[in-house]
Design a protein around this motif. Structure first.
Motif: not given
Length: 327
Positions: A287-312
Motif C-alpha cells: 500500500t505504501a510502496e505502490r498505491h500510495y506512491e502512485n497517488f503521491r506522484r500523480a498529486r504532486l505532478s498535477t500541482k507542479t503542472t498547474s503552477k507551470v500553466n498559471i505562470v505560462n
C-alpha cells in the motif's frame, strides 16, 4: 573452553560485535509501537460482511445490525469502526471500513464514487501530513491496506457492476475477491463459478492481490497457490457448535454442519492465513510502496503542472496585450 564474555563470541578468539541483535531490537521497538491494519469490505447487503470480519479476528470488530432492520441508505455510505486487539504481546490497531448501501438500489450508477473518494482521501491526508515542515514523528496511518470485495454466490459470473467497481478499485488498493456464503453452492457449482470469475478478471484486465509482477522470488510459490484458489469461497459464522466434545465455528443446516475453519468445507482458513498470518505486512508495505506512491506522484505532478500553466498563462496574456497594442 572459557565462557564467552562481553566482546567475545562463543567461538574462542573471535571478537563478537553484536550485529545479530538488530532483529531483536527492531522487534521490540515494533511491539512497543504496535501495528496498524486498515481493512475495507465492499459488497451488497446480506452477504455476511460483518459476520465474516468478526469471524476472521474472533472478536466483535465490525458494525453489525441489531434489533430492528436499519433503513437502507439512499446512497453508498462509508462507516468505520476501530478497535485494538492483542495476542501474544503483539498489539494490532485495527480499523474496519464498511460500505452500507453499495449496490442495493435499482439505479447503482456511480455507487462506487464514495468508496473511491474515501480511499483517495486517506492518501491525501497522509500526504498533507507528510509535507508539513513540522510534522509528526509517526504519521497516523488511515490508508486502506486491503479491500475484501464480496461477490454474491449467483453461480454465473461477475455482474457489470462488479466489473465496473473492480476496474476502479484495483488501481488504488489491494483487492482480494471472495465468494460470499459459499455453502449455498455445491462443490461443482463453486468450482465452475470460481473459474468463470477468474476468466472475467482476466478478460477485463482486473488485477487482484497478490500481483505477480511485484512479488519476490521467495514468495512466488506461495503466491501462486493463492492465485490458483482465488476468489476465496468463504463461509463466516460467530456461532460455536459442539461436535463429539469439540467446539467448532460453523453454520448448521438440515444436512449437517459447515465448519468455518475446515479447509475441505470452504476457503476461510486459507484466506485468514493469507490476510493475517503470512501477508499482512506485505499488504501494508505494498500500500505504501505502490498505491500510495502512485497517488503521491500523480498529486504532486498535477500541482507542479498547474503552477507551470498559471505562470505560462500569465505570460501568454501579457504577450497578447503587447501584440494588440502594437497593432
Amino acid at each position: 573452553m572459557p565462557q564467552a564474555g562481553p566482546g567475545v563470541s562463543p567461538v574462542e578468539g573471535v571478537t563478537y560485535v553484536g550485529i545479530d541483535t538488530l532483529q531483536e531490537q527492531t522487534r521490540l521497538k515494533a511491539l512497543r509501537r504496535g501495528y496498524t491494519f486498515n481493512l475495507l469490505v465492499v459488497g451488497r447487503s446480506g452477504l455476511g460482511k460483518s459476520t465474516f470480519v468478526n469471524t476472521l479476528f474472533k472478536a466483535t470488530v465490525a458494525r453489525r445490525k441489531s434489533g430492528e432492520e436499519e433503513p437502507l441508505p439512499s446512497t453508498t455510505e462509508v462507516k468505520t469502526v476501530s478497535s485494538s486487539l492483542s495476542e501474544g504481546g503483539v498489539r494490532l490497531n485495527l480499523t474496519i471500513t464498511d460500505t452500507p448501501g453499495f449496490g442495493d438500489h435499482i439505479n447503482n450508477e456511480n455507487c462506487w464514487e464514495p468508496i473511491v473518494s474515501y480511499i483517495e482521501a486517506q492518501y491525501g491526508r497522509y500526504l498533507q501530513e507528510e509535507q508539513k515542515v513540522d510534522r509528526l514523528l509517526h504519521i497516523p496511518d488511515t490508508r486502506i491496506h486491503c479491500c475484501v470485495y464480496f461477490i454474491p454466490p449467483t453461480g454465473h459470473s461477475l455482474s457489470s457492476l462488479d466489473v465496473e467497481v473492480l476496474q476502479r478499485l484495483d488501481k488504488i488498493v489491494n483487492v482480494v475477491p471472495v465468494v460470499a456464503k459459499a455453502d449455498t453452492l455445491t462443490l461443482e457449482e463453486r468450482a465452475a463459478f470460481k473459474e468463470r470469475i477468474r476468466a472475467d478478471l482476466s478478460d477485463h484486465a482486473i488485477k487482484v492481490y497478490p500481483l505477480q509482477e511485484y512479488e519476490d522470488l521467495d514468495d512466488a510459490p506461495e503466491n501462486m497457490k493463492i492465485r490458483e484458489r482465488l476468489p476465496f469461497a468463504v463461509v463466516g459464522s460467530t456461532t460455536w457448535h459442539e461436535i463429539h466434545g469439540k467446539k467448532l465455528l460453523g453454520r448448521r443446516s438440515n444436512w449437517g454442519l459447515v465448519e468455518v475453519e475446515n479447509k475441505s468445507h470452504n476457503d476461510f482458513a486459507y484466506m485468514r492465513d493469507m490476510l493475517i498470518r503470512t501477508h499482512m505486512q506485505d499488504l501494508i508495505g505494498s500500500t505504501a510502496e505502490r498505491h500510495y506512491e502512485n497517488f503521491r506522484r500523480a498529486r504532486l505532478s498535477t500541482k507542479t503542472t498547474s503552477k507551470v500553466n498559471i505562470v505560462n498563462g500569465q505570460d501568454t496574456d501579457h504577450m497578447e496585450d503587447l501584440n494588440e497594442s502594437k497593432i
